[in-house]
Structures are given as structure tokens and as C-alpha cells.
Write a protein that holds these residues in place. Sequence first.
Motif, mmCIF file in Angstrom:
data_model
loop_
_atom_site.group_PDB
_atom_site.id
_atom_site.type_symbol
_atom_site.label_atom_id
_atom_site.label_comp_id
_atom_site.label_asym_id
_atom_site.label_seq_id
_atom_site.Cartn_x
_atom_site.Cartn_y
_atom_site.Cartn_z
ATOM 1 N N UNK A 680 1.016 -1.231 -0.264
ATOM 2 C CA UNK A 680 -0.366 -0.088 -0.063
ATOM 3 C C UNK A 680 0.809 1.012 -0.463
ATOM 4 N N UNK A 681 1.601 1.118 0.545
ATOM 5 C CA UNK A 681 2.675 2.634 0.829
ATOM 6 C C UNK A 681 3.449 2.905 -0.438
ATOM 7 N N UNK A 682 3.785 1.431 -1.279
ATOM 8 C CA UNK A 682 4.649 1.374 -2.349
ATOM 9 C C UNK A 682 3.581 2.595 -3.559
ATOM 10 N N UNK A 683 2.284 1.705 -3.251
ATOM 11 C CA UNK A 683 1.408 2.603 -4.405
ATOM 12 C C UNK A 683 0.514 3.510 -4.069
ATOM 13 N N UNK A 684 0.421 3.632 -2.659
ATOM 14 C CA UNK A 684 -0.019 5.571 -2.815
ATOM 15 C C UNK A 684 1.230 6.158 -2.857
ATOM 16 N N UNK A 685 2.804 6.240 -3.028
ATOM 17 C CA UNK A 685 3.173 6.916 -2.499
ATOM 18 C C UNK A 685 3.617 7.567 -4.399
ATOM 19 N N UNK A 686 3.367 5.951 -4.671
ATOM 20 C CA UNK A 686 3.731 6.593 -6.637
ATOM 21 C C UNK A 686 2.361 6.753 -7.025
ATOM 22 N N UNK A 687 0.968 6.831 -6.773
ATOM 23 C CA UNK A 687 0.343 7.715 -6.622
ATOM 24 C C UNK A 687 0.116 9.646 -6.431
ATOM 25 N N UNK A 731 -7.883 6.462 -6.696
ATOM 26 C CA UNK A 731 -9.640 6.791 -7.539
ATOM 27 C C UNK A 731 -7.402 7.198 -8.995
ATOM 28 N N UNK A 732 -7.106 6.076 -9.151
ATOM 29 C CA UNK A 732 -5.672 6.465 -9.784
ATOM 30 C C UNK A 732 -6.028 5.019 -10.301
ATOM 31 N N UNK A 733 -4.945 5.533 -12.023
ATOM 32 C CA UNK A 733 -4.396 4.118 -12.192
ATOM 33 C C UNK A 733 -3.577 4.142 -12.430
ATOM 34 N N UNK A 734 -2.783 2.738 -12.463
ATOM 35 C CA UNK A 734 -1.212 3.094 -12.269
ATOM 36 C C UNK A 734 -0.356 1.848 -12.434
ATOM 37 N N UNK A 735 0.047 1.440 -13.133
ATOM 38 C CA UNK A 735 0.935 0.169 -13.894
ATOM 39 C C UNK A 735 2.000 0.001 -12.774
ATOM 40 N N UNK A 736 2.156 -0.725 -12.718
ATOM 41 C CA UNK A 736 2.807 -1.747 -11.889
ATOM 42 C C UNK A 736 3.424 -3.376 -12.654
ATOM 43 N N UNK A 737 4.677 -3.734 -11.070
ATOM 44 C CA UNK A 737 4.773 -5.388 -11.230
ATOM 45 C C UNK A 737 5.145 -5.522 -10.072
ATOM 46 N N UNK A 738 5.129 -7.026 -10.231
ATOM 47 C CA UNK A 738 5.772 -7.438 -9.414
ATOM 48 C C UNK A 738 6.446 -9.042 -9.425
ATOM 49 N N UNK A 739 7.249 -8.668 -8.849
ATOM 50 C CA UNK A 739 8.182 -10.058 -9.610
ATOM 51 C C UNK A 739 8.949 -10.211 -7.685
#
Length: 869
Positions: A680-687, A731-739
Motif C-alpha cells: 500500500x505504501x509503495x502504491x500510494x506513494x507512487x500515486x 481513484x488512480x490507475x497506475x502500472x506496476x509489476x510484481x516480481x
Amino acid sequence: MNRWVYLFSEGSKEQKDLLGGKGANLAEMTKLGLPVPTGFTVTTEACLYYLNHGNQLISDMKDQVMDAVEKLSAKTGKKFGDMENPLLVSVRSGSKFSMPGMMDTVLNLGLNDQTVAALASNSQNERFAYDCYRRLLQMFGNVVMGMDNSDFENRITALKKVNGLSFDNELTADHWNQIVSEYKEIYRKKLQREFPQDPIEQLYLAIEAVFGSWNNQRAKTYRRLHDISDDLGTAVNIQEMVFGNFGDSSGTGVVFSRNPSLGDPGLFGEYLINAQGEDVVAGVRTPKPIQVLADELPEQFQQLKSICEDLEKHYQDMQDVEFTIEREKLFILQTRSGKRTSKAALTILLDFYKEGIINEAELVSRIEAKDLEAALHPNFDEDALKNRVSFLSGLAASPGAATGAAYFTAEAATEAKARGERVVLVREETSPEDIEGIAVSEAVITSRGGMTSHAAVVARGMGICSVVGCERLTVLEENKATVGEEVIEEGTILSVDGTSGKIYFGEIPMEEVTNTVALDELHVIWDRHAKIKVRANAETPKDIATGMALGAVGIGLARTEHMFFEKSRLLQFRQLILADSLDERLEVLKDLKQVQKQDFKFMYEAAEGKPTTIRLLDPPLHEFLPKGADEYREVAKELGKTYNEVKRKTDNLAEVNPMLGFRGLRLGVAYPEIYQMQAEAIIEAACEVTKETGLAIQPEIMIPFTIDAQEFARVRSSIEEAIQRSLKEYKQDLSYQIGTMIEIPRACFVADEIAQHADFFSFGTNDLTQMALGLSRDDSPRIINQYMEAGIFADDPFQVLDESGVGALMKLAIERGRQVNPKLKIGICGEAAAHPKSIAFLNNLAIDYISCSPFRIPQAKMTLAQDAL
Ligand code: PEP
Ligand code: MG
């Protein structure tokens, strides 16, 4: 018949083995038509034959030497021993590699009581002739007959004193005549024989002395220190004399074609008017800077400048040139590639490239790792270092050099730093709690631990010099350590060389010139050639900024557990792992999420939108648990728990083998809420950063320590859930990867199954090596050293990728992973990735990037480019 002698006109620069460096270059310059006094070279083969056959100049050699002398006579119109027009020569040694420890030069050979008179009358300069003769007596006595130079020099000093004179050039013909008589007397007294009057005898004795000097103690020591073979032998160069001591339109000097300290273009060096070669180095008078020659003898200066430029172009290298001017005529006596500082080396190569002297491929291939290294880290002064003996050594974990006072705890180090001291932190090993102590230190030394130990990885990341695994070091208490009989106390001054792994007592001066070459230009060039990209292993904004400045194309490994090394963070982290219930954990996680979000925002900003791989927590627990009663008490107080609660929980969590314990996604399986918080922190910071800066942040979330596809899929789906929650909330779209990291042998075998769920792989060769070889990454230096000494291992597998074992596992994983997912992005982020020897292997694997500590990036890029040429 063996050929023992070559005229300068017969050789070339390629023949350094046979003619020695000096001889080969004299031949080359002769071929180029430069004003080189004529001469010939007696070969290194002759030297070896002489040394291996009873130290005798065989008649064959003598005949060939005399034949060459005849040719010299024919060319110069002068004759050896002639009463009218005597031929005088210089005799100089010259092996394949320049060796300052060997005998060097005898000048004016051919003079005797008769020929000196001829020289005086021909030159109409009696003072000059007797000056030459006394020089011969002195050099021959010293260099050929092994007499003490000061016996001679004392006479000149005494004579000057009696006559109230300061400089040699104030002495008159009569003075020199008197000195000649005194020298002959010294010679007679010391050697019980006369100075040889026969020029041919002088010549043979000088040749034999040069040959014999190959085996003198200084030469042997020099060769041992510089890894030069004993089997090369030295050549002897015999050359018509030209005279820099003829008067005020004569002189001699040494110049570099560019500044050897800074690399700036233009002649750099010095000269003396009315002097012979040795005077410049001997410091008899203070030489003048070469630029003054432009006023004193402008034509000769211009000619010298243009010859140096031509030589540079011809050799494609900076030259160190000896010259003599005899009555306004310039002669070149020697050229060789000039010694230079690391800064100069880089500047010169870049300038050569810009000036069209070398092409891009040559520029890429000729940069040496040591020069690049020196551009990034300070070093000890090379000359100062030569006279010092280290008392301790270990693994060269992080390059650079530093001096400071020894302190044994992070607290003591921090306090000393606050008092304005420079500090060397000495520990058995380091742990996250030492981080502040490391950060204030100039250098870190440990007695335990290998190249991937905590101290090594952290110091390397910070660019602090470090030597780890110093086996002979015993850290006894908080204020004392021993190395055999030697004792290191608090405050003992140590000098640490993280490039060689050696440690010295006392201060060693640093190299004066630090490098300021703009690496940017090189990065552009390397990027044009390298097939594989280079990212940084970095997590703090400072390290990321360093990585970016040093040419990283992104972040390949941000170890999130490293974000908890600060004291206040460490406490929060301990609270998390010591939590007794889900509620307590969720409470801590709520705070941690805010902290992490802020961390990630800084990270994205520092990485300026470049790809950023963030690894979820992989804390080997032992690195984070409190140790001992004092720490239990402290932690209990801070967390509002009892001493016994902290101790019990710590005991519960303690593992016998923590590196194979409760690490990586095992934590994510047991406590999904921890990885969910991080995701969550990774994604929200990215947003937020995307919105605030317009940079398109595309995080790559990396899961460590995967063994199995199901395990990975389960953790992935749990964090995806959290990610979707966050995206919905923002309410944002974001492209991310999980590896995933691939760092366990089983993961390599089931890479095809894992690849069905993973967007990328990154090889963690620190753990993969540990597990593939069954060698603990923290405890193995002793074993590895033994194996290297016994010749079982060529290299430390934690430093240089073990191709046949770990490399084979990697190949298998790449093949299997890409079978399922041909577009699978693959990187490598273990420490061995950046080693030049690993890079040759990695260049042949279809991987997309290497990720390494920021300060290792330039060398990795350079090696990738060099290998791709
Ligand atoms: C590795 O194992 O190679 C790696 C990069 O991870 P860490 O050193 O953090 O275990
Ligand atoms: Mg690992």
C-alpha cells in the motif's frame, strides 16, 4: 651466429623484449627521423647469456660491440680514443620495464688524460672538457666500480667553500682540473688501481656493470614488488654524447608532453642551462620550469614542443622525454610513456579522444579500473605507501583510503566525531544498530564476516572504505583489540586501505590530487557500447542520488529493511517483530505505513521517474533483535513492556541459523498484513508523486526468498488485494509489476512455475551462492581464504560469480523462466554482479540489467562496454 648488437637504425618500438624499453624507443625515434644521437643497443639476450655463462663478455659480443663502435665512428667522424677528435659515448641500462632501482647511466665515456685535452682544444672550452672528465670519473667510480658518490661530491663542496662559491657552474677550468686530480687519487686509494685510460676497457667494464646490475639487491627487490620477471635481463644503450654543459646556449631537461598530475595539455617539466642530465635530477641547482625555455631559447622550445606532440600522436600516449641542447641544437635522448596520477590518466584519455589521437573503442578499452576507482574514492599517496608495512589485512570490502582514531562502539565513534575527531570503527561485526557509528566513520574494520556481511554491504553502499574479516584481529572489549602482540587502544591512529584490504598504524598522507573528471561524458560513451544496463542497489535518497549521478538507469534493489537502521526506526521495527498480537501489530503498521510512504516518495523523486525495484522486507531477524541484558532493558523501557516479555519474545524468535530462517516472504506468509502495508505504501506513494510531479512512477515490487510457485502466488494475491484497495481509494490507475528474487536453488529449478506468476526475476547471488555452495555468507572468509591459498578456489565466490555452480543455476532459471514468459525481465543484484570477472560471464546471459552499489556502477558500466567491444 647470435646477434647481440643492434644499431638504433635497425630496431623498432615493438622490440622491447630484445632491446629494452629505452633501446626500442631510441630505435623508433631514429626511424621517425627525430634528432636522436646515433648509437646502438646490446641486447637483453646478451645480458642473460653473460649472467648464465660465468659473467664473461664473450669475444663474439666484444667483436659485435667493436663493429658497432666502428659504425658510430664512421657516422660521426669521431674515433674512440682519438687524440684529435675523440668519440665520447653515454652508457645506459634499459630493461623491458623501467626499473629505477637499477644502475642507470655513465656519461662522457671515452675520456682519458689525452682525449680530455683534445676535447678542450676542439671545443675551445677547457672548463667544459674538465667538467666532462670529472663527471666520467665520478659516475664510473660510483656506478661501475661501486664507490660512494659522496666521496666525490664532498670534494666539490669543499672546493666551493674554500673559494666562497655557491654553485657548480661557478667553478672554473682550473677548479675542475684540480677536482680531476683529486678524483683520480680517490680512485687509486679506494680501488688500489688507476682509473682505466683505455676507452675500450672503459666500455667493456661499463657494459659488464650494467649486465651485473640486473641482479643487484635493489633491482631484485624492485622486481619482486612490481611483479617483474627475473628472466628478462637488461639491455645496454651506447650513444654518442651530446653536451648540455657546453655553455649558455646548451642545456638539458626532462619534460612530460602533458601535465602528469592534472592531465592538462601543454609541456610540463624543467631544465637547466649549461648542465648534463644528472644535474636536473640531482638538485645541484634549481631547474627552471620548461616554459621559461620559450624565452631563453624560443626556437628550441618550439621544436621540442612539436616533437613531443608528434611523439604523443605516434605512441598514442603521454610521453616523458629527456632532451639535451648542445650549442642551440636540440637532441632527444629518451622517450617513454609518462607516469601519471589517476586523474591525469582519465583527463588525458578523454582529451586524446577529443583531439582525434585515439578513437572511441581505444578510449573505452584503455581506461583502467584503478584510475576510475581513484576518481570515486580518495587514496593514499603512492610514494608514502611504499615505505609502510601493514600490520593487519582482511577482505577489501569497500574501496578508498582513510586515517582515523580507533573506536570500538558506535556510541564512542559518534561521540569522538562530535569532538571533531576522524574515526575508524573497529568491530567484531556490525549490525543495524551500528549504522550511525558507521555513517560518522572514515573507515570500518571488522574481524568477522565476508564480502556480503552487514559491514561490507552498508559501508560499500555509503562509499565508506572498509576492510572486513580481518582474522588476526581480536576485539577484546569496548576499548581494546589485539593483533598478535600488537594492541589497538581507543584513539590509536589507524590508516585503512579499502582497495588493498591492508591496515597500517599511524597516519599516511593522502594523494593530493583528487579526481574531478566529469564522468558524464564517459557514461554516454559506455552506454553506446554496453548491452546490459546498470541499476543501483540503493534505498536512501542520498544513495539513490549518488547512484543516479554515477550513471544508474534505475534502482534494481531497494532493501526496505535497510530503511529501519536508524535508531528511532529500529525501535518501531522491534516493536513490530516483538508484537504479541495481530492488533498490536496492526497498530505499529499504521504508523509504519506513513513512514514508509514518505520514504518511497523521497525515493521516487530521487530516482526521477526511473524504474525502481522495491524489495519487500527481508530481515534476517538476528540483525534486528536486541542483544544482551542492557538492550533488553532499554527496549523494554522504550516499548512499555517488561524486561521478561522482551527477553521471552526474543528467545522465542532466536534462530540457530537465521540466514536460513524466518526471512523474506516467509514473513509475508505468516503475517500477510506486513507485506500488505508495504505494498500500500509503495502504491500510494507512487500515486502521490505521479500526481504531484507528473513523473510516471511505475513501481516494481520485489518479493524476496521465494522457494515455490504456490508460495509466491499466495503472497502476490494478498498484496494485489491491498494494492487494489489503495488504487480505489486514490481513484488512480497506475502500472506496476510484481516480481521475485531468485536466490534459492529450488527456485531456479522451478523457475518455469514461478514465472507463470512473476513479472520479473532478479538473481540474489549473495544468498544463491551461500546456498549453492553451502557456505555461510557471514562465516566463510576463513574457509574461502584457505581454499584460495590451497588453489581449490581461484576467487572468493561471494566476490566473483561462481560460473560453473551458481552460473549454471542462473542459466537454468533464465531458460525455464523465459520458456513460460519470453518477455520476462531479468536482472541480477547480488554483490558478485559488479565484479569485472563476473561481467564477462553475465554479458553472455540474456539478462537485462545488473544492479550494484552506487560506487561500483562506473566500473561495471566500463567493463560491460569493454567486454562488448
Ligand atoms: C542477495 O541475496 O544476493 C541479495 C541481493 O539480497 P540480500 O543481500 O539482501 O540478501
Ligand atoms: Mg538475499
